[in-house]
Motif scaffolding. Sequence first.
Motif, PDB file in Angstrom:
ATOM      1  N   MET A  27       0.558  -1.574  -0.413  1.00  0.00           N
ATOM      2  CA  MET A  27      -0.006   0.201  -0.020  1.00  0.00           C
ATOM      3  C   MET A  27       1.063   1.411   0.067  1.00  0.00           C
ATOM      4  O   MET A  27       1.901   1.339   0.439  1.00  0.00           O
ATOM      5  N   PRO A  28       0.593   2.342  -0.482  1.00  0.00           N
ATOM      6  CA  PRO A  28       1.252   3.533  -1.105  1.00  0.00           C
ATOM      7  C   PRO A  28       1.570   4.240   1.105  1.00  0.00           C
ATOM      8  O   PRO A  28       1.074   3.724   1.889  1.00  0.00           O
ATOM      9  N   LEU A  29       2.796   4.270   0.743  1.00  0.00           N
ATOM     10  CA  LEU A  29       3.372   4.972   2.291  1.00  0.00           C
ATOM     11  C   LEU A  29       2.538   6.280   2.843  1.00  0.00           C
ATOM     12  O   LEU A  29       1.901   6.176   4.677  1.00  0.00           O
ATOM     13  N   GLU A  30       1.598   7.159   2.375  1.00  0.00           N
ATOM     14  CA  GLU A  30       1.103   7.825   2.673  1.00  0.00           C
ATOM     15  C   GLU A  30      -0.530   7.591   2.851  1.00  0.00           C
ATOM     16  O   GLU A  30      -1.056   8.308   3.762  1.00  0.00           O
ATOM     17  N   MET A  31      -0.612   5.739   3.156  1.00  0.00           N
ATOM     18  CA  MET A  31      -1.881   6.163   3.416  1.00  0.00           C
ATOM     19  C   MET A  31      -1.964   5.788   5.217  1.00  0.00           C
ATOM     20  O   MET A  31      -2.947   5.770   6.082  1.00  0.00           O
ATOM     21  N   PHE A  32      -0.783   5.180   5.806  1.00  0.00           N
ATOM     22  CA  PHE A  32      -0.652   5.374   7.155  1.00  0.00           C
ATOM     23  C   PHE A  32       0.099   6.336   7.497  1.00  0.00           C
ATOM     24  O   PHE A  32       0.284   7.571   7.481  1.00  0.00           O
ATOM     25  N   PRO A  33       0.247   6.268   8.322  1.00  0.00           N
ATOM     26  CA  PRO A  33      -0.200   7.596   9.802  1.00  0.00           C
ATOM     27  C   PRO A  33       1.543   7.666   9.275  1.00  0.00           C
ATOM     28  O   PRO A  33       2.617   7.132   9.163  1.00  0.00           O
ATOM     29  N   GLN A  34       1.865   9.601   9.865  1.00  0.00           N
ATOM     30  CA  GLN A  34       3.618   9.822   9.879  1.00  0.00           C
ATOM     31  C   GLN A  34       4.116   9.327  10.547  1.00  0.00           C
ATOM     32  O   GLN A  34       5.158   8.996   9.794  1.00  0.00           O
ATOM     33  N   TRP A  35       4.507   8.484  11.397  1.00  0.00           N
ATOM     34  CA  TRP A  35       5.893   7.467  12.709  1.00  0.00           C
ATOM     35  C   TRP A  35       5.568   6.295  11.584  1.00  0.00           C
ATOM     36  O   TRP A  35       6.903   5.633  11.179  1.00  0.00           O
ATOM     37  N   MET A  36       4.702   5.934  10.506  1.00  0.00           N
ATOM     38  CA  MET A  36       4.916   4.829   9.522  1.00  0.00           C
ATOM     39  C   MET A  36       5.534   5.282   8.367  1.00  0.00           C
ATOM     40  O   MET A  36       6.075   4.109   8.466  1.00  0.00           O
ATOM     41  N   GLN A  37       5.646   6.534   7.881  1.00  0.00           N
ATOM     42  CA  GLN A  37       5.801   6.584   7.518  1.00  0.00           C
ATOM     43  C   GLN A  37       7.286   7.162   7.264  1.00  0.00           C
ATOM     44  O   GLN A  37       7.991   6.860   6.157  1.00  0.00           O
ATOM     45  N   ASP A  38       6.977   7.438   8.401  1.00  0.00           N
ATOM     46  CA  ASP A  38       9.031   7.807   8.723  1.00  0.00           C
ATOM     47  C   ASP A  38       9.560   6.374   9.194  1.00  0.00           C
ATOM     48  O   ASP A  38      10.758   6.245   7.889  1.00  0.00           O
ATOM     49  N   LEU A  39       8.958   5.760   9.310  1.00  0.00           N
ATOM     50  CA  LEU A  39      10.061   4.586   9.341  1.00  0.00           C
ATOM     51  C   LEU A  39       9.563   3.154   7.492  1.00  0.00           C
ATOM     52  O   LEU A  39      10.966   3.238   8.257  1.00  0.00           O
ATOM     53  N   GLY A  40       9.051   3.624   7.349  1.00  0.00           N
ATOM     54  CA  GLY A  40       8.906   3.181   6.114  1.00  0.00           C
ATOM     55  C   GLY A  40       9.930   3.598   5.049  1.00  0.00           C
ATOM     56  O   GLY A  40      11.232   2.773   4.046  1.00  0.00           O
ATOM     57  N   ARG A  41       9.800   5.048   5.224  1.00  0.00           N
ATOM     58  CA  ARG A  41      11.643   5.537   4.293  1.00  0.00           C
ATOM     59  C   ARG A  41      12.730   5.510   5.177  1.00  0.00           C
ATOM     60  O   ARG A  41      14.053   5.132   4.016  1.00  0.00           O
ATOM     61  N   ALA A  42      12.741   4.517   6.569  1.00  0.00           N
ATOM     62  CA  ALA A  42      13.754   3.945   6.506  1.00  0.00           C
ATOM     63  C   ALA A  42      14.275   2.553   6.205  1.00  0.00           C
ATOM     64  O   ALA A  42      15.397   2.015   6.273  1.00  0.00           O
ATOM     65  N   LEU A  43      13.500   1.601   6.083  1.00  0.00           N
ATOM     66  CA  LEU A  43      13.896   0.529   5.208  1.00  0.00           C
ATOM     67  C   LEU A  43      13.982   0.165   3.547  1.00  0.00           C
ATOM     68  O   LEU A  43      13.784   1.179   3.075  1.00  0.00           O
ATOM     69  N   TRP A  47      13.349   2.071  -0.378  1.00  0.00           N
ATOM     70  CA  TRP A  47      14.281   2.353  -1.186  1.00  0.00           C
ATOM     71  C   TRP A  47      14.260   1.066  -2.570  1.00  0.00           C
ATOM     72  O   TRP A  47      14.242   2.360  -3.684  1.00  0.00           O
ATOM     73  N   ILE A  48      13.759   0.736  -2.801  1.00  0.00           N
ATOM     74  CA  ILE A  48      14.641   0.075  -3.719  1.00  0.00           C
ATOM     75  C   ILE A  48      13.375  -0.174  -4.943  1.00  0.00           C
ATOM     76  O   ILE A  48      13.251  -0.262  -5.864  1.00  0.00           O
ATOM     77  N   SER A  49      11.856   0.285  -4.374  1.00  0.00           N
ATOM     78  CA  SER A  49      11.173   0.408  -5.187  1.00  0.00           C
ATOM     79  C   SER A  49      11.307   1.311  -5.402  1.00  0.00           C
ATOM     80  O   SER A  49      11.143   1.874  -7.120  1.00  0.00           O
ATOM     81  N   SER A  50      11.562   2.678  -4.765  1.00  0.00           N
ATOM     82  CA  SER A  50      11.853   3.958  -5.625  1.00  0.00           C
ATOM     83  C   SER A  50      12.804   4.055  -6.700  1.00  0.00           C
ATOM     84  O   SER A  50      12.549   4.395  -7.673  1.00  0.00           O
ATOM     85  N   LEU A  51      14.079   3.078  -6.252  1.00  0.00           N
ATOM     86  CA  LEU A  51      15.662   3.095  -7.281  1.00  0.00           C
ATOM     87  C   LEU A  51      14.223   2.070  -8.910  1.00  0.00           C
ATOM     88  O   LEU A  51      14.853   2.727 -10.113  1.00  0.00           O
ATOM     89  N   GLY A  52      13.379   1.195  -8.448  1.00  0.00           N
ATOM     90  CA  GLY A  52      12.617   0.360  -9.895  1.00  0.00           C
ATOM     91  C   GLY A  52      12.265   1.854 -10.708  1.00  0.00           C
ATOM     92  O   GLY A  52      11.900   1.387 -11.953  1.00  0.00           O
ATOM     93  N   GLY A  65      18.117   6.719  -1.287  1.00  0.00           N
ATOM     94  CA  GLY A  65      17.696   5.768  -0.735  1.00  0.00           C
ATOM     95  C   GLY A  65      19.022   4.550  -1.289  1.00  0.00           C
ATOM     96  O   GLY A  65      19.067   3.964  -0.524  1.00  0.00           O
ATOM     97  N   LEU A  66      20.156   5.043  -1.820  1.00  0.00           N
ATOM     98  CA  LEU A  66      21.451   4.189  -2.645  1.00  0.00           C
ATOM     99  C   LEU A  66      21.910   4.648  -0.687  1.00  0.00           C
ATOM    100  O   LEU A  66      22.635   3.111  -0.508  1.00  0.00           O
ATOM    101  N   VAL A  67      22.349   5.570  -0.230  1.00  0.00           N
ATOM    102  CA  VAL A  67      22.674   5.185   1.214  1.00  0.00           C
ATOM    103  C   VAL A  67      22.008   4.295   2.044  1.00  0.00           C
ATOM    104  O   VAL A  67      22.808   3.593   2.841  1.00  0.00           O
ATOM    105  N   GLY A  70      23.089   1.021   1.068  1.00  0.00           N
ATOM    106  CA  GLY A  70      24.260   0.399   1.928  1.00  0.00           C
ATOM    107  C   GLY A  70      24.194   0.212   3.000  1.00  0.00           C
ATOM    108  O   GLY A  70      25.217  -1.118   3.528  1.00  0.00           O
ATOM    109  N   ALA A  71      23.879   1.364   3.763  1.00  0.00           N
ATOM    110  CA  ALA A  71      23.556   1.169   5.637  1.00  0.00           C
ATOM    111  C   ALA A  71      23.199  -0.285   5.328  1.00  0.00           C
ATOM    112  O   ALA A  71      23.567  -0.892   6.548  1.00  0.00           O
ATOM    113  N   TRP A  72      21.618  -0.772   4.939  1.00  0.00           N
ATOM    114  CA  TRP A  72      21.317  -1.802   6.088  1.00  0.00           C
ATOM    115  C   TRP A  72      22.931  -3.497   5.732  1.00  0.00           C
ATOM    116  O   TRP A  72      22.833  -4.041   6.213  1.00  0.00           O
ATOM    117  N   THR A  73      22.989  -3.361   4.103  1.00  0.00           N
ATOM    118  CA  THR A  73      23.707  -3.728   3.343  1.00  0.00           C
ATOM    119  C   THR A  73      24.863  -4.067   4.853  1.00  0.00           C
ATOM    120  O   THR A  73      25.431  -5.598   5.099  1.00  0.00           O
TER     121      THR A  73
END
Length: 93
Positions: A27-43, A47-52, A65-67, A70-73
């Motif tokens: 589901m699009p992140l915009e449907m979630f509350p702000q704290w979940m949107q922030d969490l989603g942008r940290a996953l 960003w893999i979806s954004s690169l696609g 997204g690349l950063v 890379g940090a998660w990796t």
Amino acid sequence: MVLRGAAAMAGGVVTMMAMAIFGGLWMPLEMFPQWMQDLGRALPTYWISSLGEWSLQGAELPVTGLVVIGAWTLVLGALCMVSMSRAVGLQRR
């Protein structure tokens, strides 16, 4: 590397599903509350979806997204190295 046997498979499935949901793949992140949107942008899944999208639409490259990916990796690679060394160390005893 942390879980064994069937627990490893279940843990992997639960982790992938949670990252897909919170990363905005179902589901699009915009449907979630702000704290979940922030969490989603940290996953990395977000960003893999954004690169696609970037590769298909030709928009600006999401450097953030690349950063994040890379940090998660690096963090998960270090966790795997520590877990593997512990597993191998336990087998030698």
